[in-house]
Design an enzyme around this catalytic site. Structure first.
Site, PDB file in Angstrom:
ATOM      1  N   LYS A 299       1.223   4.284  -2.851  1.00 14.39           N
ATOM      2  CA  LYS A 299       0.977   5.724  -2.626  1.00 14.39           C
ATOM      3  C   LYS A 299       2.232   6.542  -2.928  1.00 14.39           C
ATOM      4  O   LYS A 299       2.140   7.681  -3.386  1.00 14.39           O
ATOM      5  CB  LYS A 299       0.473   5.954  -1.199  1.00 14.39           C
ATOM      6  CG  LYS A 299      -0.935   5.415  -0.994  1.00 14.39           C
ATOM      7  CD  LYS A 299      -1.965   6.173  -1.845  1.00 14.39           C
ATOM      8  CE  LYS A 299      -3.277   5.462  -1.966  1.00 14.39           C
ATOM      9  NZ  LYS A 299      -4.334   6.219  -2.650  1.00 14.39           N
TER      10      LYS A 299
ATOM     11  N   TYR B 262       0.832  -1.211   0.000  1.00 13.60           N
ATOM     12  CA  TYR B 262       0.000   0.000   0.000  1.00 13.60           C
ATOM     13  C   TYR B 262       0.867   1.263   0.000  1.00 13.60           C
ATOM     14  O   TYR B 262       0.668   2.145  -0.837  1.00 13.60           O
ATOM     15  CB  TYR B 262      -0.937   0.012   1.212  1.00 13.60           C
ATOM     16  CG  TYR B 262      -1.709   1.325   1.297  1.00 13.60           C
ATOM     17  CD1 TYR B 262      -2.762   1.569   0.419  1.00 13.60           C
ATOM     18  CD2 TYR B 262      -1.361   2.313   2.216  1.00 13.60           C
ATOM     19  CE1 TYR B 262      -3.453   2.772   0.463  1.00 13.60           C
ATOM     20  CE2 TYR B 262      -2.054   3.509   2.266  1.00 13.60           C
ATOM     21  CZ  TYR B 262      -3.096   3.734   1.393  1.00 13.60           C
ATOM     22  OH  TYR B 262      -3.768   4.942   1.414  1.00 13.60           O
TER      23      TYR B 262
HETATM   24  N1  LIG Z   1      -8.403   6.577   5.288  1.00 12.70           N
HETATM   25  C1  LIG Z   1      -7.135   6.943   5.345  1.00 12.70           C
HETATM   26  O1  LIG Z   1      -6.498   6.985   6.417  1.00 12.70           O
HETATM   27  C2  LIG Z   1      -6.435   7.369   4.076  1.00 12.70           C
HETATM   28  C3  LIG Z   1      -5.249   8.127   4.190  1.00 12.70           C
HETATM   29  C4  LIG Z   1      -4.589   8.522   3.057  1.00 12.70           C
HETATM   30  C5  LIG Z   1      -5.113   8.207   1.802  1.00 12.70           C
HETATM   31  N2  LIG Z   1      -6.254   7.485   1.707  1.00 12.70           N
HETATM   32  C6  LIG Z   1      -6.775   7.163   0.369  1.00 12.70           C
HETATM   33  O2  LIG Z   1      -8.045   7.726   0.212  1.00 12.70           O
HETATM   34  C7  LIG Z   1      -8.756   7.020  -0.816  1.00 12.70           C
HETATM   35  C8  LIG Z   1     -10.155   6.732  -0.308  1.00 12.70           C
HETATM   36  O3  LIG Z   1     -10.081   5.830   0.792  1.00 12.70           O
HETATM   37  P1  LIG Z   1     -10.994   5.981   2.078  1.00 12.70           P
HETATM   38  O4  LIG Z   1     -10.113   6.165   3.239  1.00 12.70           O
HETATM   39  O5  LIG Z   1     -12.071   6.962   1.838  1.00 12.70           O
HETATM   40  O6  LIG Z   1     -11.558   4.483   2.223  1.00 12.70           O
HETATM   41  P2  LIG Z   1     -13.001   3.838   1.954  1.00 12.70           P
HETATM   42  O7  LIG Z   1     -14.024   4.449   2.830  1.00 12.70           O
HETATM   43  O8  LIG Z   1     -12.752   2.373   2.038  1.00 12.70           O
HETATM   44  O9  LIG Z   1     -13.329   4.252   0.435  1.00 12.70           O
HETATM   45  C9  LIG Z   1     -12.682   3.672  -0.665  1.00 12.70           C
HETATM   46  C10 LIG Z   1     -13.511   3.894  -1.903  1.00 12.70           C
HETATM   47  O10 LIG Z   1     -12.792   3.366  -3.043  1.00 12.70           O
HETATM   48  C11 LIG Z   1     -13.615   2.414  -3.698  1.00 12.70           C
HETATM   49  N3  LIG Z   1     -12.817   1.352  -4.285  1.00 12.70           N
HETATM   50  C12 LIG Z   1     -11.808   0.646  -3.715  1.00 12.70           C
HETATM   51  N4  LIG Z   1     -11.330  -0.254  -4.587  1.00 12.70           N
HETATM   52  C13 LIG Z   1     -12.071  -0.115  -5.731  1.00 12.70           C
HETATM   53  C14 LIG Z   1     -12.072  -0.765  -6.988  1.00 12.70           C
HETATM   54  N5  LIG Z   1     -11.218  -1.763  -7.277  1.00 12.70           N
HETATM   55  N6  LIG Z   1     -12.962  -0.369  -7.919  1.00 12.70           N
HETATM   56  C15 LIG Z   1     -13.836   0.618  -7.653  1.00 12.70           C
HETATM   57  N7  LIG Z   1     -13.888   1.263  -6.487  1.00 12.70           N
HETATM   58  C16 LIG Z   1     -13.007   0.899  -5.537  1.00 12.70           C
HETATM   59  C17 LIG Z   1     -14.530   1.881  -2.603  1.00 12.70           C
HETATM   60  O11 LIG Z   1     -15.664   1.320  -3.218  1.00 12.70           O
HETATM   61  P3  LIG Z   1     -16.268  -0.072  -2.682  1.00 12.70           P
HETATM   62  O12 LIG Z   1     -16.762   0.205  -1.315  1.00 12.70           O
HETATM   63  O13 LIG Z   1     -17.327  -0.376  -3.648  1.00 12.70           O
HETATM   64  O14 LIG Z   1     -15.110  -1.048  -2.713  1.00 12.70           O
HETATM   65  C18 LIG Z   1     -14.843   3.157  -1.838  1.00 12.70           C
HETATM   66  O15 LIG Z   1     -15.809   3.893  -2.519  1.00 12.70           O
HETATM   67  C19 LIG Z   1      -7.923   5.782  -1.119  1.00 12.70           C
HETATM   68  O16 LIG Z   1      -7.193   6.002  -2.309  1.00 12.70           O
HETATM   69  C20 LIG Z   1      -6.983   5.679   0.072  1.00 12.70           C
HETATM   70  O17 LIG Z   1      -5.782   5.035  -0.269  1.00 12.70           O
HETATM   71  C21 LIG Z   1      -6.941   7.066   2.813  1.00 12.70           C
END
Ligand SMILES: NC(=O)c1ccc[n+]([C@@H]2O[C@H](COP(=O)([O-])OP(=O)(O)OC[C@H]3O[C@@H](n4cnc5c(N)ncnc54)[C@H](OP(=O)(O)O)[C@@H]3O)[C@@H](O)[C@H]2O)c1
Length: 274
Positions: A168, A164
């Site tokens: 990133k 992961y």
């Molecule tokens: N949360 C953190 O601490 C954090 C920190 C830094 C960066 N990020 C980044 O922020 C972004 C959003 O994550 P989040 O934290 O908001 O988590 P989240 O609530 O799990 O949301 C992830 C979203 O991405 C979608 N997704 C994942 N894999 C997919 C695929 N193969 N095809 C289509 N849709 C997909 C999910 O859809 P489904 O539910 O349908 O799978 C969901 O809508 C990610 O890129 C993550 O790496 C998160």
């Protein structure tokens, strides 16, 4: 300069009702849901996508007056990205918010390789393919805004989240390079770099038995607002929140081996109860 000309061309791109159009990936929950909300509140129509049912989220966005097309597609696949792009139905994309992504906890040798591959195919391959398809169209029109959700995780080796953090680091780096390539094109590229944020990410990545899984985290609505505003200003990047800014500044001057050990304390399986 590029921002001003981009804005004025974007004005010309509005449809007959004067509305702009944004694609937001991963809009069913977390940061992507909040990014799509920012777009809808600001007058964008939306094409939103997630891997699982997203209609409830789409109804929320409609509540802000947006016309919304919502599709389910696995963006880890070329077919999924093609289906998403086809759903834009030829409409000029004013903003692409490439946010979909997921994590994967536990030790690399204990992970299922299909899961590792799905992570790389979603976070990197699918994201780049979509950026290329939409980006070419933006370049033809000489305008567009792109937001890529990277992470401060890209600044440090991710012990027990190795693939992961690597994904990133790739996206953070890619975003700045693409931005430089598109300088003076009318297209801006912004990298949103959140720290730990309160979303479904940690549960999905099987990190709930870790310190980071149980820690208090940032509000996804705040994170998304900062990302959205940075994208609209055409900034190169935004590290959200002062703690994350400090953490990324420290990461810049700390040896990678030390960072990898610091990361272990947060993500080692069972660390929540130590
Ligand atoms: N949360 C953190 O601490 C954090 C920190 C830094 C960066 N990020 C980044 O922020 C972004 C959003 O994550 P989040 O934290 O908001 O988590 P989240 O609530 O799990 O949301 C992830 C979203 O991405 C979608 N997704 C994942 N894999 C997919 C695929 N193969 N095809 C289509 N849709 C997909 C999910 O859809 P489904 O539910 O349908 O799978 C969901 O809508 C990610 O890129 C993550 O790496 C998160």
């Amino acid at each position: 300069m590029a921002n001003t000309s981009s804005s004025s061309k974007a004005e010309q791109n509005r449809d007959s009702a004067g509305r702009r159009f944004a694609i937001v990936t991963g809009a069913s929950s977390g940061i992507g849901y909040e990014l799509a909300k920012c777009c809808a509140q600001d007058g964008f129509d939306l094409l939103v996508v997630a891997d699982e049912p997203i209609q409830r989220a789409a109804d929320d966005f409609r509540g802000f007056g947006a016309n919304v097309v919502a599709i389910e597609a696995d963006l880890a696949t070329v077919e999924g990205v093609d289906r998403l792009y086809a759903a834009s139905d030829g409409r000029a994309v004013d903003a692409l918010l490439a946010n979909a992504g997921h994590g994967l906890g536990k030790g690399f040798l204990d992970q299922d390789f299909d899961d590792v591959r799905h992570l790389i195919d979603t976070n990197i391959t699918g994201t780049l393919y979509l950026l290329q398809r939409v980006g070419r169209e933006m370049r033809r029109r000489g305008t567009g805004r792109i937001l890529i959700t990277g992470s401060i995780a890209g600044f440090m080796p991710g012990t027990f989240q190795a693939a992961y953090n690597g994904s990133k680091a790739f996206l953070d780096s890619f975003s700045f390079a693409l931005r430089a390539e598109l300088k003076d094109s009318g297209i801006t590229v912004t990298c949103l770099m959140p720290g730990a944020t309160e979303t479904e990410f940690f549960e999905r990545a099987d990190l709930m038995d870790t310190k980071i899984g149980q820690a208090k985290k940032d509000d996804p609505a705040d994170v998304a607002r900062q990302g959205y505003d940075a994208m609209m200003r055409g900034d190169g990047d935004v590290v959200t929140g002062w703690k994350n800014k400090l953490q990324s500044a420290i990461a810049n001057v700390t040896p990678a081996g030390v960072l990898a050990e610091m990361h272990r304390k947060q993500t080692e399986p069972g660390s929540a109860s130590r």
